[in-house]
Design an enzyme around this catalytic site. Structure first.
Site, mmCIF file in Angstrom:
data_model
loop_
_atom_site.group_PDB
_atom_site.id
_atom_site.type_symbol
_atom_site.label_atom_id
_atom_site.label_comp_id
_atom_site.label_asym_id
_atom_site.label_seq_id
_atom_site.Cartn_x
_atom_site.Cartn_y
_atom_site.Cartn_z
ATOM 1 N N HIS A 99 -3.305 7.518 6.255
ATOM 2 C CA HIS A 99 -3.528 6.319 5.365
ATOM 3 C C HIS A 99 -4.814 5.663 5.890
ATOM 4 C CE1 HIS A 99 -2.097 2.728 3.647
ATOM 5 N NE2 HIS A 99 -2.101 1.856 4.579
ATOM 6 N N CYS B 87 0.950 -1.012 -0.018
ATOM 7 C CA CYS B 87 -0.087 -0.094 0.267
ATOM 8 C C CYS B 87 0.861 1.414 0.057
ATOM 9 C CB CYS B 87 -0.975 -0.023 1.284
ATOM 10 S SG CYS B 87 -1.839 -1.695 1.339
ATOM 11 N N HIS C 17 -9.573 1.348 -0.513
ATOM 12 C CA HIS C 17 -8.424 1.279 -0.395
ATOM 13 C C HIS C 17 -7.614 0.909 -1.632
ATOM 14 C CE1 HIS C 17 -4.160 0.797 0.777
ATOM 15 N NE2 HIS C 17 -4.227 0.173 1.807
ATOM 16 N N GLU D 117 -1.938 4.523 13.614
ATOM 17 C CA GLU D 117 -1.405 5.634 12.947
ATOM 18 C C GLU D 117 -1.606 6.975 13.807
ATOM 19 O OE1 GLU D 117 -1.964 7.846 8.589
ATOM 20 O OE2 GLU D 117 -3.248 6.333 9.281
ATOM 21 N N LYS E 244 -9.856 7.510 1.979
ATOM 22 C CA LYS E 244 -10.184 6.115 1.755
ATOM 23 C C LYS E 244 -11.821 5.727 2.344
ATOM 24 C CE LYS E 244 -5.714 3.642 2.097
ATOM 25 N NZ LYS E 244 -4.733 4.982 2.317
ATOM 26 N N PHE F 234 1.331 -3.241 3.915
ATOM 27 C CA PHE F 234 1.841 -4.721 4.615
ATOM 28 C C PHE F 234 3.384 -4.972 4.284
ATOM 29 C CE2 PHE F 234 -2.395 -7.262 3.748
ATOM 30 C CZ PHE F 234 -2.991 -6.442 4.821
#
Length: 413
Positions: free
Chosen positions: A303, A163, A340, A314, A335, A399
């Site tokens: 994010h 991502c 996403h 986050e 998002k 990831f």
């Protein structure tokens, strides 16, 4: 290395709009791009929806013979690149094409093609597998196709870091431009993995929301009742160039790309490190690279995936970077609207930030209904906010623990 780098073109292909005008309008309205999947049977799936790009005709951007030889991610990214180059006003007849590069990011690549051709292999045998299988699935084909189309012979490659891919690509482009390896770089990313295998894989790791009765409300970053992210597709590209080059050709400048920082959690393949230490490091590196003070950041595009672990980690990392001032900085996750976009997420979020900076508003975090004590910042809930943005930070956390943060600021002569 002290060269200033600016954004002069933006192209967006997203679940909430194709092209910048549609995209901006949807961001202002807080529109959701999430809908039930209709391209395949989802009756056996725990998640039956995604954020899908609608009304996209690749033939409007790509020769129809070539369309059949491109995976979905390449089609989306190629179209976004054409939009960005056109938006930039570059006159390629006057450019040194050896000084124009393409650096893109993709997390998965041509999974849709792998799936289709594997069925061909099983049902018809190896001789019926397409000779275009390998060129279609490899992630570097996106920048390759863009370069072939325009004749760009500068630096050209793809970054794959889940991502965070397109933020890493943009960060690499920034460094290449600063070091005089190019005058112009088309950078960004795309993803097109909403296919039976792709959705099944994310369902199996229990990463996706299962709010099947209310798909448009499923992506709810920072909300206490979030239950996973919404898988999306799409692409975005930005034209980056040295300020000197942009001024010499009289380009319109969206913003200055000022800083970039990267790190890795070195913790787990999917879960973020609970203390957010490496996310803090990426943000602090970006701030240092931009040569600014933390007090100058007046918006953060998070994010913000809508997963339980990401959002609280986050939030914690932002508070560690900015201290008490974190509570005064608007933080939103686009998002919540786009879903996403995996490898295409970061650049679409950077584009959203740059366009919002131009338009004088902050995109909202939609579907924010119930505050979470562990997520206690100003998330610009539900309604876009009229406010000038002078300097913004955009985070991407992937990831594998990959973290990448970029900073843009209003261009000032």
């Amino acid at each position: 290395m002290n060269k200033r780098i600016v954004i002069t073109g933006i192209g967006t292909i997203t679940p909430i709009g194709i092209g910048n005008a549609e995209f901006i309008k949807a961001l202002k309205e807080g529109k959701s791009g999430v809908s039930t999947i209709e391209s395949f049977d989802t009756s056996a799936y725990t998640t039956k929806f995604a954020a899908i790009v609608k009304n996209f005709d690749p033939g409007q951007f790509i020769d129809k013979k070539k369309v059949r030889k491109m995976a979905r991610f390449t089609q989306l990214g190629f179209a976004a690149a054409k939009m960005a180059v056109e938006d930039s006003g570059l006159d390629l007849s006057k450019e040194d094409l050896s000084k124009i590069g393409v650096i893109t990011g993709t997390g998965i690549g041509g999974l849709d093609v792998i799936e289709e051709e594997e069925q061909t292999l099983l049902s018809k045998g190896p001789r019926r597998v397409s000779p275009f299988l390998i060129p279609m699935i490899i992630t570097n084909m996106l920048p390759g196709e863009i370069a072939i189309n325009y004749g760009f012979t500068g630096p050209n490659y793809t970054v794959t870091s889940a991502c965070a891919s397109s933020n890493h690509a943009i960060g690499d482009a920034l460094r290449l431009l600063r070091s005089d390896d190019a005058d112009v770089i088309v950078s960004g990313g795309a993803e097109g993995a909403i296919c039976p295998l792709g959705v099944a894989g994310f369902c199996s790791i229990k990463a996706l929301s299962q709010r099947n009765d209310e798909p448009q409300k499923a992506s709810r970053p920072f909300d206490k009742n979030r239950d996973g992210f919404v898988m999306g597709e799409g692409g975005g590209m930005v034209v980056l160039e040295t300020l000197e080059h942009a001024l010499n050709r009289g380009a319109t400048i969206y913003a200055e790309l000022a800083g970039y920082g990267a790190s890795d959690d070195a913790y787990h393949i999917t879960a973020p490190e609970p203390e957010g230490k490496a996310a803090v490091l990426a943000m602090e590196k970006a701030i240092a690279d931009a040569g600014i003070s933390k007090e100058e950041i007046d918006y953060i595009n998070a994010h913000g995936t809508s997963t339980v672990l990401n959002d609280k980690t986050e939030t914690l990392a932002i508070k560690k970077v900015f201290g008490e001032r974190a509570y005064k900085i608007p933080v939103s996750s686009t998002k919540s609207m786009t879903g996403h976009l995996l490898g295409g997420a970061a650049v679409v979020e950077l584009a959203a930030t740059a366009l919002a900076m131009q338009e004088g508003f902050i995109p909202p975090t939609i579907n924010y209904e119930t505050p979470d004590p562990e997520c206690d910042l100003d998330y610009v809930p539900n309604i876009a906010r009229v406010q000038q943005i002078n300097c913004a930070l955009s985070n991407s956390l992937g990831f594998g623990g990959h973290n990448a943060a970029v900073i843009i600021r209003k261009y000032v002569k």
